[in-house]
Enzyme design. Sequence first.
Site, PDB file in Angstrom:
ATOM      1  N   TRP A  55       7.749   3.835   5.567  1.00 13.12           N
ATOM      2  CA  TRP A  55       7.603   4.249   4.170  1.00 13.12           C
ATOM      3  C   TRP A  55       6.164   4.426   3.730  1.00 13.12           C
ATOM      4  O   TRP A  55       5.898   5.097   2.735  1.00 13.12           O
ATOM      5  CB  TRP A  55       8.269   3.220   3.249  1.00 13.12           C
ATOM      6  CG  TRP A  55       7.777   1.808   3.456  1.00 13.12           C
ATOM      7  CD1 TRP A  55       8.378   0.839   4.194  1.00 13.12           C
ATOM      8  CD2 TRP A  55       6.572   1.221   2.945  1.00 13.12           C
ATOM      9  NE1 TRP A  55       7.634  -0.319   4.184  1.00 13.12           N
ATOM     10  CE2 TRP A  55       6.527  -0.112   3.422  1.00 13.12           C
ATOM     11  CE3 TRP A  55       5.547   1.679   2.131  1.00 13.12           C
ATOM     12  CZ2 TRP A  55       5.470  -0.974   3.106  1.00 13.12           C
ATOM     13  CZ3 TRP A  55       4.495   0.826   1.813  1.00 13.12           C
ATOM     14  CH2 TRP A  55       4.465  -0.490   2.296  1.00 13.12           C
ATOM     15  N   GLU A 154       4.220   3.290  17.777  1.00 10.94           N
ATOM     16  CA  GLU A 154       2.989   3.040  17.012  1.00 10.94           C
ATOM     17  C   GLU A 154       3.290   1.856  16.107  1.00 10.94           C
ATOM     18  O   GLU A 154       4.030   1.979  15.132  1.00 10.94           O
ATOM     19  CB  GLU A 154       2.600   4.297  16.223  1.00 10.94           C
ATOM     20  CG  GLU A 154       1.153   4.298  15.747  1.00 10.94           C
ATOM     21  CD  GLU A 154       1.007   3.688  14.360  1.00 10.94           C
ATOM     22  OE1 GLU A 154       0.543   2.516  14.300  1.00 10.94           O
ATOM     23  OE2 GLU A 154       1.337   4.340  13.374  1.00 10.94           O
ATOM     24  N   CYS A 188      -1.379   0.455   8.780  1.00  6.15           N
ATOM     25  CA  CYS A 188      -1.457  -0.217  10.079  1.00  6.15           C
ATOM     26  C   CYS A 188      -2.887  -0.275  10.615  1.00  6.15           C
ATOM     27  O   CYS A 188      -3.221  -1.163  11.405  1.00  6.15           O
ATOM     28  CB  CYS A 188      -0.551   0.467  11.091  1.00  6.15           C
ATOM     29  SG  CYS A 188      -0.908   2.226  11.328  1.00  6.15           S
TER      30      CYS A 188
END
Length: 384
Positions: A55, A154, A188
């Site tokens: 998201w 990932e 991330c």
Amino acid sequence: MAQAKAEVLAGAEFIEWSAEEARRTYGLVIPARNAEVLQLTLREPVGPVAAFAPWNFPINQCVRKLAAGLAAGCSFVLKGPEDTPGSPAELVRAFVDAGVPGNTINLVYGDPPMISGHLIPHRVIRKISFTGSTQVGRQIGAMAASHMKRMTLELGGHAPVIVAEDADIEAAVKFMVLQKFRNGGQVCTSPTRFLVQQKVFDRFVEKFVKQCAELVVGDGLDPATEMGPLINRKRVDSVSELVDEAVSLGAKLCTGGNRIANKGFFYAPTVLTNVPIAARIMNEEPFGPVALINPFNTLDEALEEANRLEFGLASYAFAGSAATVAKLGKGIAAGMVSINHLGLALPEVPFGGIGDSGVGTEGGAEAVAQFLATKFVTQQTIGG
């Protein structure tokens, strides 16, 4: 709003880059030992792909999978994020409007375990592409491996930032405040563990805290806003727990550390210094607007801490001398190292991690290659 617009423009650029890369899916002619033999390698699409997007970047994380895969000739079943469903739907609509056949990209929403449990073992699916947490990534990877499916994962990170004593402190602070609090730290590649050499530690902390305290947090549609809310209450609670636990163990709270006005999902930009290694936040990805700043004496100490965790996605460093820059570039164990500027996530460069941060890459020429299989063809001339 500014960050959302930047994401859309970056997505368009990535699509354009991938489309151009479709021209360069070259094979090889391998010189044969026999003059009558021709040896070729051909690059062919791996086949239908099951892609799972998160998201936090609902356009770009879908684009990274779709654009490269389409360039290779693959079709998709894309599992979109339930928290941000509108953006992927409009993205797929744009692909269809642009001429991509209607059955090439298939978009689904629903219960993640149920969908992954159906798609990954399915005989039609030949590759898995997943972006998300390391915990879920392990489960996806194990399922894919058990069915002999190719995969690109990932996953999470806990990015270190090494600031040497000869670094440009003003530039380091400017770049890192921008990168740390982008998307509320829900990224991330967000810098998290700041390791600052003792000689410049106080100066760095003072400037960093000052800029953090001046960030405008509020309605994302307001042009003046620099950081919006977190995604949901669960994320706010998780960040709060990590910060509170670190403070209870002796970390110094320099700014933030609280919800704003006790309403919505707003959490103040937060800076902790002298954070004990034992604190959960030093070992678990906070995925929120929290910077952890600790001092170090020698570069070897900094590298040891930077490489302590099994995560190896993004990393950052700031230094003046060429020798220090070279040592940091070689010494940091990560899939991506950005030194003295922000140079990650461009369409033309690799994007991926090592260790618990994933398998494979989603950027650069390698991105399309992830969706191609190599076929070797050897043929001999018969007769005249």
